[in-house]
Enzyme design. Structure first.
Site, PDB file in Angstrom:
ATOM      1  N   CYS A  90     -42.141   7.479  38.556  1.00 44.69           N
ATOM      2  CA  CYS A  90     -40.835   6.984  37.969  1.00 44.69           C
ATOM      3  C   CYS A  90     -39.962   6.122  38.885  1.00 44.69           C
ATOM      4  CB  CYS A  90     -40.034   8.243  37.517  1.00 44.69           C
ATOM      5  SG  CYS A  90     -40.973   9.755  36.848  1.00 44.69           S
TER       6      CYS A  90
HETATM    7  N1  GLN Z   1     -44.002  14.298  38.529  1.00 45.84           N
HETATM    8  C1  GLN Z   1     -42.841  13.871  37.761  1.00 45.84           C
HETATM    9  C2  GLN Z   1     -43.109  13.848  36.158  1.00 45.84           C
HETATM   10  O1  GLN Z   1     -44.134  13.990  35.786  1.00 45.84           O
HETATM   11  C3  GLN Z   1     -42.292  12.676  38.218  1.00 45.84           C
HETATM   12  C4  GLN Z   1     -43.558  11.703  37.906  1.00 45.84           C
HETATM   13  C5  GLN Z   1     -42.980  10.397  38.480  1.00 45.84           C
HETATM   14  O2  GLN Z   1     -42.417   9.971  39.548  1.00 45.84           O
HETATM   15  N2  GLN Z   1     -43.646   9.109  37.859  1.00 45.84           N
HETATM   16  O3  GLN Z   1     -42.246  13.714  35.348  1.00 45.84           O
END
Ligand code: GLN
Length: 244
Positions: A2
């Site tokens: 994210c």
């Molecule tokens: N693992 C977290 C989620 O699934 C954060 C994912 C991310 O950083 N892309 O929301």
């Protein structure tokens, strides 16, 4: 991975923080420039912000991409705040897909976001899970590694640890058990605390406030890259970066 951002500063609209900057969180939802894992952040978004006189933040979260919510653009234009934390999500496989898994997570005055992934969770981190009281585990909002990390951080805060110790300790615990990327972001509306552990992190401070973000919102001067394996504390008075 994210992308996330936290802000402290003079009253500013959510649109100015997130939607207007050329490479702000809205643009980062479809064209992040420095993201190391995943190409777009289209699995949801969330914003938490503080209103005058209320220590508990408000949240607006959706399971749709930020660009697909015209009502948010309308509300963001007229909502001003002195502190906010926002994220756009690229969901890890096997996790909750609805808005309950979109950051920011909250408890009382806190807003929290995790940019990263714990490989092999939850079994890889079972000793850490077992140390969390059932009452906390059963109130976890979503089936996602980030909610587990938030439960660990809350346990440390509840034990009286400072935010920087709580985040740094949580990152160290997770990395002791699993291969993971653990870029964390936490605020109570007065202080921003963050970790760089596996992905990019930047900060900028000026008359328009202090920003801590996965990547710069614009090509202007003043963005500082945070070295990997760092913990950062930002307030209106300054920014401090230390080794994790
Ligand atoms: N693992 C977290 C989620 O699934 C954060 C994912 C991310 O950083 N892309 O929301």
């Amino acid at each position: 991975m994210c992308r996330h951002l936290a802000f402290l500063g003079p009253p500013t609209s959510l649109a100015t923080l997130l939607l207007v900057p050329e490479h702000g969180l809205l643009t980062q939802s479809w064209a992040p420039r420095e993201q190391r894992f995943g190409a777009v952040n289209a699995d949801g978004f969330g914003v938490g912000w503080y209103a005058a006189g209320d220590p508990r933040p408000a949240r607006y979260r959706r399971a749709v991409p930020m660009w697909a919510d015209p009502s948010f653009a309308d509300i963001a234009r007229v909502t001003t705040t002195t502190a906010a934390l926002a994220a756009v999500r690229s969901a890890t496989v096997g996790t909750t897909q609805d808005e309950s898994a979109s950051a920011p997570y909250t408890d009382g005055k806190w807003l929290f976001s995790h940019n990263g992934r714990i490989h092999g969770w939850p079994s890889a981190v079972e000793p850490l899970v077992n140390a969390i009281p059932a009452s906390r585990l059963l109130t976890m909002e979503a089936h996602v590694d980030s909610a587990l990390v938030w439960a660990l951080v809350l346990e440390a805060l509840a034990a009286g640890e400072n935010p920087d110790a709580a985040l740094a300790g949580t990152v160290r615990k997770v990395l002791a058990h699993a291969e993971a990327r653990v870029n964390l972001l936490l605020t109570d509306g007065r202080t921003i605390t963050a970790t760089a552990a596996g992905d990019t992190l930047y900060w900028r401070s000026g008359p328009d406030g202090v920003f801590v973000a996965s990547e710069p919102s614009d090509d202007g001067p003043g963005w500082n890259s945070v070295p990997d394996n760092s913990v950062l504390t930002a307030t209106a008075d300054g920014v401090d970066v230390r080794p994790l």
